[in-house]
Write a protein that holds these residues in place. Structure first.
Motif, PDB file in Angstrom:
ATOM      1  N   ILE A  31      49.209  -6.305  20.736  1.00  0.00           N
ATOM      2  CA  ILE A  31      47.437  -5.590  20.691  1.00  0.00           C
ATOM      3  C   ILE A  31      47.216  -4.944  21.697  1.00  0.00           C
ATOM      4  CG2 ILE A  31      44.973  -6.593  20.270  1.00  0.00           C
ATOM      5  CD1 ILE A  31      46.262  -8.830  19.041  1.00  0.00           C
ATOM      6  N   GLU A  32      46.635  -3.741  21.820  1.00  0.00           N
ATOM      7  CA  GLU A  32      45.778  -3.144  22.852  1.00  0.00           C
ATOM      8  C   GLU A  32      44.515  -3.149  22.953  1.00  0.00           C
ATOM      9  OE1 GLU A  32      45.591   1.309  24.883  1.00  0.00           O
ATOM     10  OE2 GLU A  32      47.632   0.683  23.969  1.00  0.00           O
ATOM     11  N   GLY A  33      43.830  -3.866  23.846  1.00  0.00           N
ATOM     12  CA  GLY A  33      42.221  -4.136  23.728  1.00  0.00           C
ATOM     13  C   GLY A  33      41.976  -5.194  22.636  1.00  0.00           C
ATOM     14  N   SER A  34      41.252  -4.997  21.651  1.00  0.00           N
ATOM     15  CA  SER A  34      40.912  -6.028  20.772  1.00  0.00           C
ATOM     16  C   SER A  34      41.405  -5.885  19.449  1.00  0.00           C
ATOM     17  CB  SER A  34      39.311  -6.257  20.844  1.00  0.00           C
ATOM     18  OG  SER A  34      38.459  -5.330  20.320  1.00  0.00           O
ATOM     19  N   SER A  35      41.336  -6.845  18.479  1.00  0.00           N
ATOM     20  CA  SER A  35      41.810  -6.636  17.183  1.00  0.00           C
ATOM     21  C   SER A  35      41.284  -7.769  16.279  1.00  0.00           C
ATOM     22  CB  SER A  35      43.415  -6.793  17.298  1.00  0.00           C
ATOM     23  OG  SER A  35      43.888  -6.848  15.737  1.00  0.00           O
ATOM     24  N   PRO A  36      41.075  -7.428  15.108  1.00  0.00           N
ATOM     25  CA  PRO A  36      40.362  -8.273  14.083  1.00  0.00           C
ATOM     26  C   PRO A  36      41.432  -9.476  13.835  1.00  0.00           C
ATOM     27  CG  PRO A  36      40.227  -6.021  13.172  1.00  0.00           C
ATOM     28  CD  PRO A  36      41.091  -5.837  14.523  1.00  0.00           C
ATOM     29  N   ARG A  37      42.817  -9.143  14.100  1.00  0.00           N
ATOM     30  CA  ARG A  37      43.940 -10.079  13.576  1.00  0.00           C
ATOM     31  C   ARG A  37      44.565 -10.714  14.843  1.00  0.00           C
ATOM     32  NH1 ARG A  37      40.789 -10.159  10.247  1.00  0.00           N
ATOM     33  NH2 ARG A  37      41.369  -9.721   7.919  1.00  0.00           N
ATOM     34  N   ALA A  38      45.163 -11.804  14.926  1.00  0.00           N
ATOM     35  CA  ALA A  38      46.040 -12.166  15.993  1.00  0.00           C
ATOM     36  C   ALA A  38      47.684 -11.679  15.914  1.00  0.00           C
ATOM     37  CB  ALA A  38      45.982 -13.644  16.247  1.00  0.00           C
ATOM     38  N   SER A  56      42.724  -5.620   9.145  1.00  0.00           N
ATOM     39  CA  SER A  56      41.517  -5.151   9.592  1.00  0.00           C
ATOM     40  C   SER A  56      40.323  -5.380   8.419  1.00  0.00           C
ATOM     41  CB  SER A  56      41.366  -3.557   9.874  1.00  0.00           C
ATOM     42  OG  SER A  56      41.552  -2.908   8.594  1.00  0.00           O
ATOM     43  N   CYS A  95      36.944  -2.130  16.234  1.00  0.00           N
ATOM     44  CA  CYS A  95      36.944  -2.522  17.579  1.00  0.00           C
ATOM     45  C   CYS A  95      37.520  -1.612  18.752  1.00  0.00           C
ATOM     46  CB  CYS A  95      37.716  -3.801  17.740  1.00  0.00           C
ATOM     47  SG  CYS A  95      39.475  -3.716  17.178  1.00  0.00           S
ATOM     48  N   GLY A  97      40.547  -0.644  19.336  1.00  0.00           N
ATOM     49  CA  GLY A  97      41.783  -1.140  20.066  1.00  0.00           C
ATOM     50  C   GLY A  97      43.210  -0.414  19.175  1.00  0.00           C
TER      51      GLY A  97
END
Length: 337
Positions: A31-38, A56, A95, A97
């Protein structure tokens, strides 16, 4: 159940493979930045466009499905960036990302079946997703979702199990909410009315008939135990027994004053300090709840939070699972007696 689980995704992939359909496992690996999932989130895609899982709120799933089906042509794994830094300029995450997805076409059904077999036996499992295939591997120290040993290793924990002991609306509210979340739920109660309703709804229920012993109950390292008794006569006898069961969480509802009295009672009953320390003296994430629904939500939120904290395991976890399996064997013997 309110959402797809990791086991649901693997079952979809296995079922489609056994039907002879081309199937692809897609895994979020960075992930770069933020993401809806881990990291470690997955989708499973079939060649006819059916899929389960998501990355997403729906803005990239169609593109992921198309990319996945495209990998079936040469059956080679590939990594693709979506969002920030992606070559697909028209596909953006809300987001802002970026995420890296690993596509594994035609994953080995035996490896997936192996994970599901261990899952059904309440044992942890691990897959290695690599360029040359998908492999079932032994669980090892520090297993999480990360790159290791030439592939992306993904750890699958057993389903959260909740054993609730108590009576009244607090018990029924917790049971229904936990089941909707997707937990395995077992209920112990002297409340015949509550048990009748919950049994009719398909819950695993056991009627408590005496205060001095717990009936056989299955617990393990991925089990939370919660007492929702208001009748302290029942709890004073049963809580010391529950503290001796394997669990990652054990709590009992009540005010600060009630919790202090509870700890004093356990001490006076000769419960060892290490067991007394297991007991949560503050149950739930919402303070001073006054209604059954909010109490259930508050307690379940805390339990789920703790469950996710044990997502990365130690080297002893598989040994612990074997020990709990032996515990289950003793339970089976007791149930047959």
């Amino acid at each position: 159940m309110i959402a797809t689980t990791p086991a649901d995704i693997l079952r979809f992939a296995l079922d489609r493979s056994r039907e002879g359909a081309g199937t692809i496992l897609v895994t979020l690996t960075a992930i770069e930045g933020s993401s809806p999932r881990a990291i470690g989130a997955q989708m499973a895609v079939a060649e006819d466009g059916r899929y389960v899982g998501s990355f997403s709120g729906g803005c990239i799933e169609a593109a992921v499905v198309a990319e996945a089906i495209g990998t079936l042509a040469d059956s080679r794994a590939k990594r693709v960036r979506f969002g920030a830094g992606s070559p697909y300029l028209d596909i953006r995450l809300p987001c802002g990302g970026g995420i890296d997805l690993l596509f594994n076409p035609r994953p080995d059904p035996d490896a997936i079946a192996g994970v599901l077999c261990r899952h059904d036996r309440r044992k942890p499992a691990a897959l290695r997703l690599a360029e040359d295939g998908v492999f079932l591997e032994a669980v090892s120290e520090g297993d999480c979702a990360d790159w290791r040993d030439g592939g992306f290793r993904l750890y699958y924990a057993p389903t959260l199990r909740i054993v609730a002991i108590g009576q009244g609306e607090e018990l029924t509210a917790l049971a229904r909410l936990a089941k909707s979340y997707g937990a395995d739920v077992s209920l112990l109660s002297p409340d015949e009315r509550a048990l009748a309703d919950l049994t009719a709804e398909g819950f695993d229920t056991v009627r408590l008939t005496v205060r001095t012993s717990l009936p056989p109950v299955r617990t393990d390292a991925w089990t939370a135990i919660l007492s929702v008794f208001h009748d302290r006569d029942w709890e004073e006898e049963l809580l010391p027994l529950a503290l001796r069961l394997p669990s990652f969480y054990i709590g009992a509802i009540g005010s600060r004053r009630t919790q202090d009295i509870r700890l004093d009672t356990l001490r006076a009953a000769g419960v060892p300090e290490d067991l007394r320390r297991k007991l949560r003296t503050s149950v739930g994430l919402i303070p001073a709840t006054r209604d059954p629904a909010t109490l259930a939500l508050s307690a379940l939120s805390q339990i789920v939070q703790e469950y996710h904290r044990i997502g990365c395991i130690s080297a002893s976890s598989d040994e612990a699972a074997d020990a709990y399996a032996q515990h289950d064997d003793l339970i089976d013997q007791a149930l047959r007696a």
